[in-house]
Write a protein that holds these residues in place. Structure first.
Motif, PDB file in Angstrom:
ATOM      1  N   ASP A 179       3.160  16.309 -10.549  1.00 25.49           N
ATOM      2  CA  ASP A 179       2.518  16.037  -9.520  1.00 25.49           C
ATOM      3  C   ASP A 179       3.437  15.523  -8.305  1.00 25.49           C
ATOM      4  O   ASP A 179       4.666  16.070  -8.548  1.00 25.49           O
ATOM      5  N   GLN A 180       3.074  15.550  -7.292  1.00 27.21           N
ATOM      6  CA  GLN A 180       3.588  15.177  -6.018  1.00 27.21           C
ATOM      7  C   GLN A 180       4.734  14.238  -5.948  1.00 27.21           C
ATOM      8  O   GLN A 180       5.691  14.365  -5.191  1.00 27.21           O
ATOM      9  N   TYR A 181       4.632  13.337  -6.933  1.00 21.65           N
ATOM     10  CA  TYR A 181       5.733  12.426  -7.073  1.00 21.65           C
ATOM     11  C   TYR A 181       6.857  12.724  -8.227  1.00 21.65           C
ATOM     12  O   TYR A 181       7.697  11.929  -8.464  1.00 21.65           O
ATOM     13  N   GLY A 182       6.542  14.057  -8.925  1.00 20.45           N
ATOM     14  CA  GLY A 182       7.310  14.513 -10.000  1.00 20.45           C
ATOM     15  C   GLY A 182       6.971  13.753 -11.226  1.00 20.45           C
ATOM     16  O   GLY A 182       7.776  13.911 -12.242  1.00 20.45           O
ATOM     17  N   LEU A 183       5.819  13.327 -11.357  1.00 18.64           N
ATOM     18  CA  LEU A 183       5.115  12.457 -12.593  1.00 18.64           C
ATOM     19  C   LEU A 183       4.507  13.481 -13.417  1.00 18.64           C
ATOM     20  O   LEU A 183       3.622  14.297 -12.794  1.00 18.64           O
ATOM     21  N   HIS A 211       7.421   4.379  -5.720  1.00 19.27           N
ATOM     22  CA  HIS A 211       7.413   5.525  -4.617  1.00 19.27           C
ATOM     23  C   HIS A 211       6.853   4.968  -3.335  1.00 19.27           C
ATOM     24  O   HIS A 211       5.637   4.895  -3.304  1.00 19.27           O
ATOM     25  N   ARG A 212       7.735   4.521  -2.317  1.00 25.69           N
ATOM     26  CA  ARG A 212       6.879   4.354  -1.059  1.00 25.69           C
ATOM     27  C   ARG A 212       7.832   4.883   0.126  1.00 25.69           C
ATOM     28  O   ARG A 212       9.140   4.708  -0.017  1.00 25.69           O
ATOM     29  N   ASN A 213       7.301   5.346   1.133  1.00 21.77           N
ATOM     30  CA  ASN A 213       8.071   5.654   2.420  1.00 21.77           C
ATOM     31  C   ASN A 213       9.084   6.662   2.105  1.00 21.77           C
ATOM     32  O   ASN A 213      10.223   6.810   2.405  1.00 21.77           O
ATOM     33  N   GLY A 214       8.794   7.530   1.039  1.00 22.74           N
ATOM     34  CA  GLY A 214       9.630   8.741   0.928  1.00 22.74           C
ATOM     35  C   GLY A 214      10.594   8.433  -0.219  1.00 22.74           C
ATOM     36  O   GLY A 214      11.449   9.458  -0.417  1.00 22.74           O
ATOM     37  N   GLU A 215      10.664   7.629  -0.838  1.00 29.49           N
ATOM     38  CA  GLU A 215      11.765   7.119  -1.503  1.00 29.49           C
ATOM     39  C   GLU A 215      11.361   6.297  -2.750  1.00 29.49           C
ATOM     40  O   GLU A 215      10.457   5.582  -2.840  1.00 29.49           O
ATOM     41  N   TRP A 216      12.266   6.451  -3.806  1.00 32.23           N
ATOM     42  CA  TRP A 216      12.046   5.592  -5.187  1.00 32.23           C
ATOM     43  C   TRP A 216      12.618   4.111  -5.001  1.00 32.23           C
ATOM     44  O   TRP A 216      13.909   4.174  -4.751  1.00 32.23           O
ATOM     45  N   ARG A 217      12.106   3.285  -5.472  1.00 30.34           N
ATOM     46  CA  ARG A 217      12.658   1.757  -5.159  1.00 30.34           C
ATOM     47  C   ARG A 217      12.453   1.096  -6.825  1.00 30.34           C
ATOM     48  O   ARG A 217      11.399   1.473  -7.183  1.00 30.34           O
ATOM     49  N   PHE A 218      13.018   0.052  -6.926  1.00 29.67           N
ATOM     50  CA  PHE A 218      13.008  -0.819  -8.042  1.00 29.67           C
ATOM     51  C   PHE A 218      12.435  -2.318  -7.693  1.00 29.67           C
ATOM     52  O   PHE A 218      13.316  -2.769  -6.928  1.00 29.67           O
ATOM     53  N   ASP A 278       0.779  -1.190  -0.069  1.00 31.39           N
ATOM     54  CA  ASP A 278       0.135  -0.077  -0.128  1.00 31.39           C
ATOM     55  C   ASP A 278       0.780   1.378  -0.068  1.00 31.39           C
ATOM     56  O   ASP A 278       1.995   1.447   0.289  1.00 31.39           O
ATOM     57  N   LEU A 279       0.349   2.507  -0.166  1.00 33.79           N
ATOM     58  CA  LEU A 279       0.939   3.786  -0.348  1.00 33.79           C
ATOM     59  C   LEU A 279       2.354   3.501  -1.101  1.00 33.79           C
ATOM     60  O   LEU A 279       3.173   3.961  -0.866  1.00 33.79           O
ATOM     61  N   ALA A 280       2.135   2.862  -2.302  1.00 39.17           N
ATOM     62  CA  ALA A 280       3.296   2.528  -3.422  1.00 39.17           C
ATOM     63  C   ALA A 280       2.744   3.080  -4.725  1.00 39.17           C
ATOM     64  O   ALA A 280       2.118   2.264  -5.460  1.00 39.17           O
ATOM     65  N   MET A 281       3.300   4.112  -5.089  1.00 38.39           N
ATOM     66  CA  MET A 281       2.835   4.896  -6.322  1.00 38.39           C
ATOM     67  C   MET A 281       3.833   4.295  -7.557  1.00 38.39           C
ATOM     68  O   MET A 281       5.030   4.600  -7.229  1.00 38.39           O
ATOM     69  N   VAL A 282       3.523   3.445  -8.430  1.00 37.33           N
ATOM     70  CA  VAL A 282       4.425   3.066  -9.462  1.00 37.33           C
ATOM     71  C   VAL A 282       4.523   4.244 -10.409  1.00 37.33           C
ATOM     72  O   VAL A 282       3.389   4.504 -10.853  1.00 37.33           O
ATOM     73  N   GLY A 283       5.594   4.669 -10.725  1.00 37.25           N
ATOM     74  CA  GLY A 283       5.946   5.699 -11.752  1.00 37.25           C
ATOM     75  C   GLY A 283       6.450   5.215 -13.173  1.00 37.25           C
ATOM     76  O   GLY A 283       6.308   6.087 -14.001  1.00 37.25           O
ATOM     77  N   ARG A 284       6.848   4.009 -13.062  1.00 38.47           N
ATOM     78  CA  ARG A 284       7.682   3.791 -14.426  1.00 38.47           C
ATOM     79  C   ARG A 284       7.932   2.308 -14.510  1.00 38.47           C
ATOM     80  O   ARG A 284       8.012   1.653 -13.552  1.00 38.47           O
ATOM     81  N   ILE A 285       7.884   1.663 -15.653  1.00 39.74           N
ATOM     82  CA  ILE A 285       8.149   0.224 -15.931  1.00 39.74           C
ATOM     83  C   ILE A 285       9.443   0.182 -16.680  1.00 39.74           C
ATOM     84  O   ILE A 285       9.542   1.083 -17.705  1.00 39.74           O
ATOM     85  N   GLU A 286      10.350  -0.438 -16.221  1.00 41.80           N
ATOM     86  CA  GLU A 286      11.619  -0.541 -16.928  1.00 41.80           C
ATOM     87  C   GLU A 286      11.825  -1.878 -17.711  1.00 41.80           C
ATOM     88  O   GLU A 286      10.962  -3.024 -17.522  1.00 41.80           O
ATOM     89  N   HIS A 287      12.635  -1.813 -18.731  1.00 44.15           N
ATOM     90  CA  HIS A 287      12.974  -2.783 -19.620  1.00 44.15           C
ATOM     91  C   HIS A 287      14.325  -3.005 -19.852  1.00 44.15           C
ATOM     92  O   HIS A 287      15.412  -2.355 -19.984  1.00 44.15           O
ATOM     93  N   ASP A 288      14.640  -4.527 -20.493  1.00 41.97           N
ATOM     94  CA  ASP A 288      16.122  -4.695 -20.677  1.00 41.97           C
ATOM     95  C   ASP A 288      16.391  -4.182 -22.362  1.00 41.97           C
ATOM     96  O   ASP A 288      15.608  -3.722 -22.916  1.00 41.97           O
ATOM     97  N   GLN A 289      17.633  -4.552 -22.698  1.00 41.23           N
ATOM     98  CA  GLN A 289      17.928  -4.180 -24.045  1.00 41.23           C
ATOM     99  C   GLN A 289      16.945  -4.937 -24.975  1.00 41.23           C
ATOM    100  O   GLN A 289      16.837  -4.312 -26.029  1.00 41.23           O
ATOM    101  N   GLY A 290      16.471  -6.087 -24.656  1.00 36.32           N
ATOM    102  CA  GLY A 290      15.836  -6.892 -25.951  1.00 36.32           C
ATOM    103  C   GLY A 290      14.396  -6.340 -25.736  1.00 36.32           C
ATOM    104  O   GLY A 290      13.707  -6.610 -26.702  1.00 36.32           O
ATOM    105  N   GLY A 291      14.022  -5.337 -24.731  1.00 34.97           N
ATOM    106  CA  GLY A 291      12.693  -4.894 -24.968  1.00 34.97           C
ATOM    107  C   GLY A 291      11.682  -5.359 -24.057  1.00 34.97           C
ATOM    108  O   GLY A 291      10.628  -5.032 -23.860  1.00 34.97           O
ATOM    109  N   ARG A 292      12.141  -6.582 -23.308  1.00 31.34           N
ATOM    110  CA  ARG A 292      11.107  -7.113 -22.293  1.00 31.34           C
ATOM    111  C   ARG A 292      11.392  -6.596 -20.883  1.00 31.34           C
ATOM    112  O   ARG A 292      12.364  -6.115 -20.561  1.00 31.34           O
TER     113      ARG A 292
END
Length: 550
Positions: A433-437, A279-286, A258-272
């Motif tokens: 917005d408040q998350y920088g998104l 963002h959770r507890n004041g920091e961005w995590r992956f 909860d309270l976990a705002m997803v801002g971006r989906i990452e992918h590898d060089q192959g595109g997957r």
């Protein structure tokens, strides 16, 4: 005395436990994964699509983390019979709106809480008319779904049993179906007015199938008809995702953040895709993941996909068709209101206890494509006062005088089909917005067919109210509900974003499972169909995994 933990400020699903939604201050065990541990599925959103899918995938043995930007509430202690207090359930983050008919966003069509908008939905649980799945081929408008109605009928039944839908023994429209798991609720006075008007107009009506209990079920009690249904049920009679699918998901080993705002989906060089940045507890995590499911609904889903653009995917993820964000659809939600001599007290009980789908299943006598149903209504006092002020321009003594009639007011409200148009869309702005998104821009205009459908519904509902001896009848002309589209499913990658399994054409380990995949919307509330799609998607994922195709 236990110190109250504020779910709006601090994550509750943490430290190997999650809130027990059936006990004051209670907890249930929850499996936790590390960010560096690739889970089978990272699901963004815990509403009708994401929450249901999280449950089913976890029960099938997949490792699952479900993210939600909102709080994790315990209904018995966090919900109250207070309209103002319950505004915490809505997604009120800033969004820009434009078009000829700018949408009202927030309270009536999205949620920001674990369980999504089902935490405050009106519980109306209806099946699509079978022909709507092939509306282009069979009815001459819209777009065909890549699904067969017979298969969807089986998943509708699964959801109805899982939720314990209360409904009539015999439903008068569409193919035959088994009786609903629970008996229908007793009709309130507002529902009886709909019945009287429908009988006078010579059309069928029925008690509404709704996702609130009419008898006890496990730890959940039956409805007590307190009337505060669309602001969060404080007794747990409402069958939201929060109290149905998610407890099962936790028991099967899923983690909910909860309270976990997803801002971006990452992918590898192959595109997957490789996981999600959140963002959770004041920091961005992956969080690493083998598959990502986007289930943020019709605005947040395209927002996330578009914001995840890269040098490989310059126009956003899953967007080779150019259709991500396009074909946004709402449903028309206009109403006709009047006054009765006798007391109605429409707020007593769930708001929509009677319904007619006559104009969903009748194609003769229309000057429009598509259909609509209409239902009895039970607006709460603050909502009603705001409606009178905003829609009728009443203020001061005039507003006070009209509110004196509150217990005598009665209304019929439609859920109508609006057609897909590419110009109705969600795009990104330069504002943050408040998350920088990037803040999304939502553009919407009715087409001529939408306007003809709305006018037909207003005329018919007005005549039905008049036939039920209501007076001082007036029309609420400006209201919409339920958002769909922006990542439609289809048979070909040039004309859709995902296939019938909700799998993105462009990236085979990226999935979308929410109302955004709808090619058309029909004239009924979407929650049952979203959950049915999620159950089907889970079955397809399990089958694909067994075939080595994941």
């Amino acid at each position: 005395m236990r110190e109250y933990d504020d779910p709006m400020q601090t994550p509750r699903a943490i430290g190997g436990r999650a809130p027990d939604v059936f006990r004051h201050g209670g907890w249930v065990p929850m499996r936790e994964y590390s960010d560096d541990e690739p889970v089978d599925f990272a699901i963004v959103g815990t509403g009708a699509g994401g929450g249901t899918l999280a449950c089913k995938l976890a029960e099938y043995g997949f490792s699952v983390i479900a993210f939600d930007a909102g709080p994790y509430f315990r209904p018995l202690e966090d919900f109250a019979s207070d309209e103002t207090h319950q505004s915490k359930l809505y997604w009120m983050d800033e969004r820009l709106v434009d078009g000829e008919n700018p949408l009202q966003l927030g309270a009536n069509n999205s949620g920001k809480a674990v369980g999504g908008s089902t935490v405050h939905f009106a519980m109306v649980s209806l099946r699509f008319r079978p022909e709507w799945f092939k509306s282009r081929t069979l009815l001459g408008y819209g777009a065909d779904w890549p699904l067969d109605w017979r298969e969807m009928w089986s998943y509708y039944r699964e959801v109805e049993l899982a939720l314990g839908i209360s409904g009539p023994v015999h439903y008068p429209w569409g193919p035959s179906r088994p009786r609903y798991p629970y008996r229908p609720h007793e009709l309130n006075a507002a529902a009886l007015v709909l019945a009287e008007g429908a009988d006078a107009m010579g059309i069928k009506w029925t008690p509404t199938p709704i996702a609130t209990l009419s008898a006890p079920r496990g730890p959940a009690p039956p409805c007590v008809y307190r009337g505060m249904c669309v602001i969060g049920c404080s007794t747990n009679a409402k069958r939201s995702v929060l109290v149905t699918w998610l407890p099962r998901a936790l028991a099967a080993g899923a983690e909910i953040r909860d309270l976990a705002m997803v801002g971006r989906i990452e992918h590898d060089q192959g595109g997957r895709v490789t996981g999600v940045l959140y963002h959770r507890n004041g920091e961005w995590r992956f969080q690493k993941a083998r598959n990502v499911v986007v289930a943020g609904y019709a605005i947040e889903t395209p927002r996330l996909l578009l914001n995840s653009k890269s040098s490989k995917y310059a126009f956003g993820l899953a967007n080779s068709s150019g259709l991500v964000g396009k074909n946004l659809m709402v449903q028309s939600n206009q109403a006709v209101w009047g006054t009765k001599e006798q007391e109605i007290r429409s707020y007593k009980g769930p708001p929509s206890l009677a319904i007619t789908e006559h104009w969903n299943y009748t194609d003769e006598g229309k000057d429009f494509f598509g259909g609509y149903c209409y239902m009895s209504q039970g607006p709460l006092p603050i909502v009603w006062a705001n409606t009178l002020a905003a829609k009728r321009g009443l203020w001061g003594q005039a507003l006070t005088d009209e509110m004196e009639k509150y217990n005598h007011q009665v209304g019929l409200k439609m859920v109508g089909e609006c057609l897909p148009q590419e110009g109705n869309q969600v795009t990104l702005t330069e504002a943050r917005d408040q998350y920088g998104l990037p803040i999304p821009r939502v553009t919407y205009s009715y087409c001529d067919n939408d306007k003809r459908l709305i006018r037909h519904a207003l005329n018919f509902m007005g005549a039905a109210l008049y036939a039920a001896d209501a007076h001082d009848i007036w029309e609420e002309l400006d209201d919409t509900c339920h958002m769909h589209g922006t990542a439609r499913m289809g048979d070909h990658p040039r004309t859709s974003v995902v296939d019938a399994d909700c799998r993105c054409w462009d990236i085979d380990n990226l999935w979308i499972c929410d109302g955004s995949v709808f090619p058309t919307v029909g004239g009924v509330n979407p929650s049952l169909t979203i959950q049915a799609i999620a159950c089907r998607t889970a079955d397809r994922i399990r089958a694909l995994a067994k075939q080595g195709e994941l």
